[in-house]
Design a protein around this motif. Structure first.
Motif, PDB file in Angstrom:
ATOM      1  N   ARG A  17       0.822  -1.216   0.000  1.00  0.00           N
ATOM      2  CA  ARG A  17       0.000   0.000   0.000  1.00  0.00           C
ATOM      3  C   ARG A  17       0.856   1.267   0.000  1.00  0.00           C
ATOM      4  NH1 ARG A  17      -2.805   1.124   5.862  1.00  0.00           N
ATOM      5  NH2 ARG A  17      -0.986   0.875   7.205  1.00  0.00           N
TER       6      ARG A  17
ATOM      7  N   ARG B  42       1.638   9.049   9.051  1.00  0.00           N
ATOM      8  CA  ARG B  42       1.940   7.650   9.371  1.00  0.00           C
ATOM      9  C   ARG B  42       2.425   6.973   8.093  1.00  0.00           C
ATOM     10  NH1 ARG B  42      -0.126   6.496  14.545  1.00  0.00           N
ATOM     11  NH2 ARG B  42      -1.792   7.888  15.208  1.00  0.00           N
TER      12      ARG B  42
ATOM     13  N   ASN C 191     -10.500  10.241  20.502  1.00  0.00           N
ATOM     14  CA  ASN C 191     -10.760   8.844  20.198  1.00  0.00           C
ATOM     15  C   ASN C 191     -10.417   8.032  21.447  1.00  0.00           C
ATOM     16  OD1 ASN C 191     -10.796   6.244  19.248  1.00  0.00           O
ATOM     17  ND2 ASN C 191      -9.699   6.718  17.347  1.00  0.00           N
TER      18      ASN C 191
HETATM   19  P1  ATP Z   1      -5.904  11.738  13.850  1.00  0.00           P
HETATM   20  O1  ATP Z   1      -6.286  10.981  15.065  1.00  0.00           O
HETATM   21  O2  ATP Z   1      -5.157  12.990  14.133  1.00  0.00           O
HETATM   22  O3  ATP Z   1      -7.002  11.938  12.868  1.00  0.00           O
HETATM   23  P2  ATP Z   1      -4.345   9.404  13.249  1.00  0.00           P
HETATM   24  O4  ATP Z   1      -3.158   9.232  12.347  1.00  0.00           O
HETATM   25  O5  ATP Z   1      -4.147   9.119  14.688  1.00  0.00           O
HETATM   26  O6  ATP Z   1      -4.843  10.868  13.016  1.00  0.00           O
HETATM   27  P3  ATP Z   1      -6.465   7.528  13.390  1.00  0.00           P
HETATM   28  O7  ATP Z   1      -7.496   7.108  12.398  1.00  0.00           O
HETATM   29  O8  ATP Z   1      -6.864   8.071  14.703  1.00  0.00           O
HETATM   30  O9  ATP Z   1      -5.515   8.550  12.633  1.00  0.00           O
HETATM   31  O10 ATP Z   1      -5.502   6.319  13.682  1.00  0.00           O
HETATM   32  C1  ATP Z   1      -4.955   5.532  12.726  1.00  0.00           C
HETATM   33  C2  ATP Z   1      -4.594   4.253  13.420  1.00  0.00           C
HETATM   34  O11 ATP Z   1      -4.194   3.305  12.467  1.00  0.00           O
HETATM   35  C3  ATP Z   1      -3.454   4.431  14.397  1.00  0.00           C
HETATM   36  O12 ATP Z   1      -3.803   3.927  15.650  1.00  0.00           O
HETATM   37  C4  ATP Z   1      -2.343   3.602  13.781  1.00  0.00           C
HETATM   38  O13 ATP Z   1      -1.484   3.031  14.728  1.00  0.00           O
HETATM   39  C5  ATP Z   1      -3.138   2.585  13.005  1.00  0.00           C
HETATM   40  N1  ATP Z   1      -2.328   1.987  11.948  1.00  0.00           N
HETATM   41  C6  ATP Z   1      -1.706   2.616  10.939  1.00  0.00           C
HETATM   42  N2  ATP Z   1      -0.990   1.740  10.201  1.00  0.00           N
HETATM   43  C7  ATP Z   1      -1.144   0.531  10.774  1.00  0.00           C
HETATM   44  C8  ATP Z   1      -0.654  -0.760  10.486  1.00  0.00           C
HETATM   45  N3  ATP Z   1       0.153  -0.971   9.460  1.00  0.00           N
HETATM   46  N4  ATP Z   1      -1.048  -1.761  11.286  1.00  0.00           N
HETATM   47  C9  ATP Z   1      -1.871  -1.551  12.318  1.00  0.00           C
HETATM   48  N5  ATP Z   1      -2.361  -0.354  12.648  1.00  0.00           N
HETATM   49  C10 ATP Z   1      -2.006   0.683  11.888  1.00  0.00           C
END
Ligand code: ATP
Ligand code: MG
Length: 287
Positions: free
Chosen positions: A122, A138, A209
């Protein structure tokens, strides 16, 4: 570093913030402002003053990439604990660039489809086009951070990923993409304050969250996973930068300067016209 980008700093932040041999994350003070001595008010002003420079660089990179395929793109990788300010970096630093020149991708929990493929699948699909600034909100590093802390993959597989990441980034580099890897580093206390603020204000409730509090309870495990990331994937050609994040204005100014530094290293030049300018001027006047 170009003089313009350097002169607000008392020291070279590409050195100060860089993760090199012997780096220890717990020695970094998230409330510090390394290399900048002018305070918040001037910091905000300096950020605004440099916004145009970043915009022009991206314009030039795009123009240049039309004639020179060796210079393709800059990829900003942002990793951080929740509330550290990734969104603010995107809005206030990258936001000064022509939106057409930017490709932003937020990586969430992988979908079922994504999980069927290698972790880089991805990521590859989200790489910036030539001439663009790519931003990863991320990134592939989640696959050795949350995945490690939450034990979402076998230890062998996680172990394999560090080298796979280094190979991947080296390939990007050879293809002309400069990868700028930034961890925004906030303190445990500052995160509590920021989460609390989200609970205090109705207009911020949507940003809270409940699972952020669960991740927070694993803070030391995350810090240790970050340390391993730095030990294994901060290389000479693709170093990590740890940017203290408790002062949002500082983090933004620092990331802007790091980006400017990447562009200064590329120094993309406007393409020279491959047509007869005077001739075209005359032709145009005759119309
Ligand atoms: P915000 O909260 O500011 O909108 P964010 O980046 O925290 O931004 P979220 O939707 O709250 O977005 O969280 C994204 C989640 O997805 C995070 O907890 C992150 O650890 C998780 N995540 C991202 N990539 C992976 C992965 N490869 N495997 C497992 N979890 C993942
Ligand atoms: Mg979140």
């Amino acid at each position: 570093m170009s003089k313009d980008a350097a002169d607000i700093w008392s020291d070279d932040i590409t050195q100060l913030l860089r993760v090199s041999d012997g780096f220890i994350l717990s020695n970094v003070d998230p409330s510090s402002t390394p290399g900048y001595e002018h305070g918040k008010k001037r910091g905000k002003k300096d950020l605004a003053l440099r916004a145009k420079q970043l915009d022009e660089y991206q314009d030039r990179l795009f123009a240049r990439s039309r004639v020179d395929a060796t210079q393709s793109s800059v990829l900003l990788v942002l990793q951080a604990m929740d509330t550290a300010g990734k969104g603010g970096i995107i809005r206030h630093v990258v936001g000064s660039v022509d939106p057409q020149g930017v490709k932003i991708t937020a990586f969430k929990k992988p979908t079922e489809e994504e999980l069927k493929h290698d972790f880089l699948w991805r990521i590859e699909k989200a790489l910036p086009a030539t001439g663009q600034i790519g931003v990863f909100d991320r990134s592939h590093y989640e696959d050795v951070l949350v995945v490690k802390v939450r034990e979402l993959a076998e230890p062998d597989e996680i172990e394999r990923r560090y080298d796979a990441i280094n190979d991947f980034e080296e390939r990007l580099r050879e293809e002309g993409t400069r990868v700028l890897k930034v961890m925004l580093h906030i303190s445990y206390e500052e995160q509590r304050a920021r989460l609390m603020k989200r609970l205090d204000r109705p207009d911020k409730h949507w940003k809270f969250n409940p699972s952020d509090v669960d991740e927070r309870s694993l803070w030391p495990h995350y810090m240790s996973a970050f340390q391993t990331v730095f030990d294994r994937t901060s290389t000479d050609r693709s170093p990590w930068y740890v940017v203290p994040g408790d002062n949002k204005w500082y983090a933004r100014l620092a990331v802007q300067t790091l980006l400017l530094h990447e562009f200064a290293a590329i120094d993309p030049q406007w393409p020279v016209a491959d047509y007869d300018i005077e001739g075209e001027r005359a032709r145009l006047m005759a119309t």
